[in-house]
Each structure stands twice: as structure tokens, then as C-alpha cells.
Design an enzyme around this catalytic site. Structure first.
Site, PDB file in Angstrom:
ATOM      1  N   HIS A 111       0.880  -1.171   0.000  1.00  0.00           N
ATOM      2  CA  HIS A 111       0.000   0.000   0.000  1.00  0.00           C
ATOM      3  C   HIS A 111       0.920   1.224   0.000  1.00  0.00           C
ATOM      4  O   HIS A 111       2.030   1.160   0.525  1.00  0.00           O
ATOM      5  CB  HIS A 111      -0.834  -0.054   1.285  1.00  0.00           C
ATOM      6  CG  HIS A 111      -1.937   0.955   1.374  1.00  0.00           C
ATOM      7  ND1 HIS A 111      -1.706   2.264   1.722  1.00  0.00           N
ATOM      8  CD2 HIS A 111      -3.277   0.843   1.196  1.00  0.00           C
ATOM      9  CE1 HIS A 111      -2.862   2.911   1.753  1.00  0.00           C
ATOM     10  NE2 HIS A 111      -3.835   2.073   1.432  1.00  0.00           N
ATOM     11  N   ASP A 117       2.952  -4.687   7.900  1.00  0.00           N
ATOM     12  CA  ASP A 117       1.755  -3.876   7.721  1.00  0.00           C
ATOM     13  C   ASP A 117       0.571  -4.846   7.823  1.00  0.00           C
ATOM     14  O   ASP A 117       0.336  -5.654   6.924  1.00  0.00           O
ATOM     15  CB  ASP A 117       1.809  -3.191   6.350  1.00  0.00           C
ATOM     16  CG  ASP A 117       0.474  -2.581   5.941  1.00  0.00           C
ATOM     17  OD1 ASP A 117      -0.511  -2.699   6.714  1.00  0.00           O
ATOM     18  OD2 ASP A 117       0.406  -1.987   4.846  1.00  0.00           O
ATOM     19  N   GLN A 165      -4.834  -5.213   6.860  1.00  0.00           N
ATOM     20  CA  GLN A 165      -5.844  -6.196   6.451  1.00  0.00           C
ATOM     21  C   GLN A 165      -5.808  -7.416   7.364  1.00  0.00           C
ATOM     22  O   GLN A 165      -6.845  -7.947   7.758  1.00  0.00           O
ATOM     23  CB  GLN A 165      -5.607  -6.654   5.007  1.00  0.00           C
ATOM     24  CG  GLN A 165      -5.837  -5.588   3.954  1.00  0.00           C
ATOM     25  CD  GLN A 165      -7.244  -5.044   3.948  1.00  0.00           C
ATOM     26  OE1 GLN A 165      -8.201  -5.764   4.236  1.00  0.00           O
ATOM     27  NE2 GLN A 165      -7.393  -3.775   3.624  1.00  0.00           N
ATOM     28  N   LYS A 177     -10.608  -1.152  10.492  1.00  0.00           N
ATOM     29  CA  LYS A 177     -10.782  -2.360   9.667  1.00  0.00           C
ATOM     30  C   LYS A 177     -11.102  -3.568  10.541  1.00  0.00           C
ATOM     31  O   LYS A 177     -11.334  -4.663  10.058  1.00  0.00           O
ATOM     32  CB  LYS A 177      -9.528  -2.615   8.828  1.00  0.00           C
ATOM     33  CG  LYS A 177      -9.285  -1.512   7.794  1.00  0.00           C
ATOM     34  CD  LYS A 177      -8.281  -1.946   6.759  1.00  0.00           C
ATOM     35  CE  LYS A 177      -7.538  -0.804   6.114  1.00  0.00           C
ATOM     36  NZ  LYS A 177      -8.262  -0.142   5.037  1.00  0.00           N
ATOM     37  N   CYS A 208      -4.820   2.387  -3.660  1.00  0.00           N
ATOM     38  CA  CYS A 208      -3.576   2.928  -3.089  1.00  0.00           C
ATOM     39  C   CYS A 208      -2.404   1.967  -3.283  1.00  0.00           C
ATOM     40  O   CYS A 208      -1.503   1.876  -2.448  1.00  0.00           O
ATOM     41  CB  CYS A 208      -3.730   3.279  -1.612  1.00  0.00           C
ATOM     42  SG  CYS A 208      -4.887   4.608  -1.313  1.00  0.00           S
TER      43      CYS A 208
END
Lengths: 151, 417
Positions: free
Chosen positions: B134, B211, B214, B237, B375
Site C-alpha cells: 500500500h 503492515d 488487512q 478495519k 492505493c
């Protein structure tokens, strides 16, 4: 299909999306510009052959949604043979149309086929899709070889 | 075998209808049609318990934390710190000192880039990221590399949307000072073999940042088992509010890092000559935090644990397989991202229909999907496409919604052909 949606995706727009007019690259173009919408990735290249102050020929290459493809196609047909000043005048009317500021019958008549974009006014996020080819065309007329961004 | 039995038992108990009742927004009509929310990778909807926790904070607990001696300040401080402990347990951190509240994943990654990065990255050093990052896990490193004259190296992605780990093993050298990779791709749904990446990096004593924007909602995360050095995620999220996120970092690393932002709460003592910084995690929490957000995220963590992460994963995987089987039968449609290990995200392109047109048509059926580059522009270039349409499923989605989505998709394709 929903009525509002039908207003946006009129048959003329779907047709021009499928078989765009003036698609391709003019080899003898003396004015070109690239337009890009970073929000959705729409990209358009405009090629113009100017003869003094008249748009003798115009073409485009693009990748984008149906609204932007059809707008490129119909824009190129609308300004071919017109002077720089006339093209700017059409754009101003067209821009008023897509942001919902044009209601005089006379102005609508002058826009001819371009009135199919009237439905865009109900979709604020799509105004840029319709206007990108026009901004790019104007940029090509005024400055050479510069990228236009809608953001 | 025992674990498998538990999952299946949970699946039988999994009552999606009852779960949907917990999310007020799912009752909403969009253009006169029931909302079919398939944009969960962008943000998830919030259950009533999260909304109530935030509401309740402002109604009866609001005061600044770590400040006053008055009753409300003690109440809010306890609620805020309780949320930290819940998150610590949720990801199995060794200490609550390792849980730093940020605005979200982006701020958490930037914190590491500015603080750890500025201190430890020098000229000619290398940072490794991947081709499926991202923008929030690309740009902070680019800024750092430019400042330090360091080099950014990129792990390539194969045609299925998987990282080519053999290439990663060639990229990593004694010049590498940090590896920052996405755990689960937001554009493709690929679950990366981060254990392999971490093991390799640790052989050379190189720290790894994950990261997990998600991953946090799709898979059970145990930071000690993973042995990652930093992990970043956002609350929104994970069925929590926006504007709150977490940076997990190993205590030893965080201890050695200079502050990111200066201000109140991050100090022990301030004079005009010198300032002594506060202990962890407060050293990295300058200014008044998003207190209500943290408490809301704590409530979200409770909720997710009540439903059960294994059960949620099982439900989402069954939706993924159901939708993938139906969608790949559609002529002229191509799925982007066909990794063996995937979470419930399906990105696709359709011949002659731009994702934005598709998105607008589906919207009029009440179906919310994401269209665009997500993104991840370098990844879009990798697949030579400007954008994709993306449907992503969460704990409250149903097979009936997928049927509706597939049927609407077929109608749009017909309208455009």
C-alpha cells in the site's frame, strides 16, 4: 436500469464508449497534452493539428470509464473545425451543464449532442470523468506537452 | 486434528443472521435496496457495542487521561489503559508497554520510519519492501531513503500475486537494515509467508515490520509467535472506529528509539535546558490521544473475540471460495490475485467495462464495492491495469449477498455489451 442511472449512461454515451470517434494518434499533431485523474486512474492523450487558429484535426487515446471515454469522443467531434475561442466557449457551456448550472433552452440547443452529459450533475464524483478530456484539450491548445491533473 | 474439530463445531454455531443484528447500518436501504456491503477491505462496519462504548465514554466518562486527580480522569484513564491491555492480549504482546496508540496504520509506519529509521538508517543502507505494498508502506520509506541516501529494494510479485521469496533471499544482504512488508495484500488478498521472511531476516539480525492493516481482521495474530519486530494496524478495519490504530514494537527496540512527536504526556520532566522523556508507551503518545477511539477499539476487540477469530476466518474462507467459484465462471472477467493462500478479498477486471462504471451500476443495486487502484499503484502497473473492482467480505456477509452481487454483475456486463 434505474432512471437516474439511465440519465447518466445514455445510449449515446454507451455507443461512444464502445466505438469512440477520432480515437488514435495524429502523426502531424502540433499541439498535444496528457491528462490524468489520480483518483480513478483515467488517462487521456489529446493530439491536435492547428491550422492558424482553427482546430483542423483532433484525436485522442485514453483509458478510463465510459463517461470519460464518451466525453473524449464527443468533445473531439464537437471542437473539430472550430477556432480556439469557439472551443473554449463550448467548454464553458459544457462545464456549466455537468455541474448543473445550465438551464437555458438556448444554451442547451447550442450544445447539441453534448447534452447527453446532463445526467452527470447528479453524480458529483463523475464530473471529473467528463471534464478531464476538455481540460486536457484546452491545455493542448495553450501549452505544449504538459500533463493535466484533475486533483 | 483437535483444532480442526473445534473450527467446524464453531462453524455450526456461527449464526450470521444474529451477527447482522449487531450492526445497525446493515438495515439501511441504498437507492431503495438493502445495503449489500462488500467494501470491508476499505473499512468495516461497526457493531452496536462499539458505538455504545464511544457514546458511553462521552456521556459518562469523558475526561483527559493521565492528568487529573479527579474522579472522571481516573475513570477515563482506566478505560483507556484497559483498552491497551485488551489489545496487548489480542495480539499476544509481551507487555502493554509495546502497544502504542496511533491514528492508524499509516501513522504507525511513519512513526517507525521517522524514529527508528532516522536513527538507524545511514547512507548506502538498504530497506526492503514488496511490489504489493500500500502507498502507506512505500512513501514513508522513500522519504527516509531520500533523506539518508539509502536504497529501497522491492520484492517482486508473480502472476498469481504472490511474493517471489527466492528473489527476496537474493535481495537481502548485509546492507539491509529493515524489511517492511504487507502481511495480507489489500488489493489481491494474498496472505504472505511472513514467517519465512522474518526467519530469513532474523538470520542476519534485520528487524521486520508487518503492515497488518488487512491481516488484523482476517487472521489470528500472535506477535510473539510471529516474532515480528514491528506490527501496524488500524482500528477501523477491525470493526472499531476510525482515527485509532496501533503500533506494536518489541520493547527493546522501542526503548532505544527517539520520540516521534514532542509534546505533553510524552515527557517525564521539562526544563528549557533539557527534557527527559516518559517511559513506554507514553514516550510515543504526545498530546491527548483519541481516548474514545481507543475505548471503541477495545470494545471491537472484545466483540471479535466473542464471535471467535477462528469462526470468523472459517466463515470468510467459505464466502471466498463460494464467490470465487461463481465469479470465475463469468465470461470476460479476470480475477487479479490468484494466490494459493488468500483472505476474503476478490479483485477483478472485466473486458470493456471500467471499474468505475461497474461500481456505479452496482451501487444502484445497493451493492458497495471498491473500484480504483486501492492505493497500490505500483502493483496496478505490475499487472498492467489502471484499476480493479474489489469485493471484500467480512464476518456479517452472506452467501445470499454474494448471489445478489454475482447476478448484478452479470446484468451490468449485459448492459455494456
Amino acid at each position: 436500469m434505474d432512471t437516474e442511472l439511465k440519465e447518466l449512461y445514455q445510449q449515446v454515451i454507451l455507443d461512444h464508449n464502445k466505438s469512440p470517434r477520432n480515437f488514435g494518434k495524429i502523426e502531424h499533431a502540433n499541439h498535444t497534452a496528457e491528462g490524468y485523474n489520480p483518483l480513478c486512474g483515467d488517462k487521456v492523450n489529446i493530439y491536435i493539428e492547428m491550422d492558424n487558429d482553427v482546430i483542423k484535426d483532433i484525436s485522442f487515446q485514453s483509458s478510463g470509464c465510459a463517461i470519460s471515454q464518451a466525453s473524449s469522443s464527443l468533445m473531439s467531434s464537437a471542437v473539430k473545425g472550430k477556432t480556439r475561442e469557439e472551443a473554449e466557449k463550448i467548454f464553458n457551456r459544457f462545464h456549466d451543464l455537468i455541474i448543473g448550472k445550465l438551464d437555458e433552452e438556448k444554451s442547451l440547443e447550442e450544445l447539441g449532442k453534448l447534452t447527453v452529459f446532463a445526467g452527470v450533475k447528479d453524480f458529483p464524483s463523475r464530473v471529473k470523468c467528463a471534464s478531464l478530456p476538455w481540460h486536457t484539450m484546452l491545455n493542448a491548445l495553450h501549452k505544449n506537452d504538459e500533463q493535466v491533473a484533475t486533483e | 486434528m483437535k483444532a480442526e474439530t473445534t473450527i467446524i463445531e464453531n462453524a455450526e454455531l456461527y449464526d450470521v443472521k444474529k451477527i447482522r443484528e449487531d450492526f445497525p447500518i446493515l438495515k439501511k436501504l441504498i437507492h431503495g435496496k438493502p445495503l449489500c456491503y462488500l467494501d470491508n477491505a476499505a473499512t468495516s462496519q461497526k457493531p452496536q457495542v462499539v458505538i455504545d462504548a464511544i457514546n458511553n465514554f462521552y456521556l459518562s466518562q469523558n475526561a483527559n487521561v493521565h492528568r487529573g486527580v479527579h474522579h472522571l480522569s481516573e475513570v477515563s484513564t482506566k478505560a483507556f489503559e484497559d483498552a491497551r491491555i485488551k489489545i496487548k492480549e489480542f495480539i499476544n504482546a509481551a507487555s502493554d508497554k509495546e502497544i502504542i496508540f496511533t491514528r492508524g496504520t499509516t501513522e504507525a509506519i511513519n512513526l517507525v520510519a521517522y524514529s527508528y529509521g532516522r536513527k538507524n538508517i545511514r547512507e548506502d543502507d538498504e530497506i526492503i519492501i514488496s511490489h504489493m505494498e500500500h502507498h502507506s508502506n512505500i512513501v514513508p520509506w522513500q522519504i527516509l531513503c531520500e533523506e539518508k541516501k539509502a536504497k529501497l529494494k522491492v520484492i517482486p510479485v508473480n502472476d498469481d500475486g504472490e511474493l517471489i521469496l527466492e528473489e527476496f533471499e537474493k535481495l537481502i544482504t548485509d546492507k539491509t537494515k529493515l524489511v517492511a512488508v504487507v502481511y495480507i495484500s489489500n488489493s489481491l488478498g494474498t496472505i504472505n509467508a511472513v514467517d519465512r521472511i522474518i526467519a530469513k531476516a532474523h538470520q542476519l539480525n534485520i528487524p521486520v515490520l508487518l503492515d497488518s492493516a488487512q491481516a488484523i481482521s482476517h487472521t489470528k495474530i500472535d506477535v510473539q509467535k510471529l516474532d515480528c519486530d514491528f506490527l501496524a494496524f488500524s482500528g477501523h478495519k477491525l470493526y472499531g472506529p476510525t482515527g485509532i490504530g496501533v503500533l506494536y514494537g518489541k520493547e527493546k527496540l522501542l526503548d532505544d528509539m527517539p520520540p516521534f512527536l514532542g509534546g505533553g504526556d510524552m515527557i517525564a520532566k521539562v526544563t528549557f535546558e533539557q527534557t527527559t522523556y516518559n517511559e513506554l508507551p507514553y514516550k510515543f503518545e504526545a498530546g491527548t490521544s483519541n481516548i474514545a477511539g481507543a475505548i471503541g477499539l477495545g470494545a471491537a476487540v472484545d466483540y471479535v473475540q466473542k464471535i471467535g477469530q477462528n469462526s470468523i476466518s472459517y466463515h470468510e474462507q467459505s464466502l471466498l471460495h463460494y464467490a470465487t467459484d461463481l465469479i470465475k465462471e463469468i465470461k470476460g472477467l479476470k480475477i487479479i490475485g490468484t494466490a494459493k493462500e488468500k483472505c476474503s478479498i476478490i479483485s477483478f477486471v472485466v473486458d470493456n467495462i471500467h471499474p468505475h462504471d461497474l461500481g456505479t451500476f452496482l451501487d444502484y443495486e445497493g451493492i458497495a464495492i471498491r473500484t480504483g487502484h486501492h492505493c497500490t499503484q505500483p502493483l496496478m502497473h505490475r499487472f498492467n491495469i489502471p484499476a480493479t473492482s474489489r469485493a471484500s467480505f467480512a464476518m456479517y456477509n452472506t452467501k445470499a449477498e454474494i448471489d445478489k452481487f454475482i447476478s448484478a454483475l452479470k446484468t451490468v456486463i449485459k448492459e455494456f455489451s
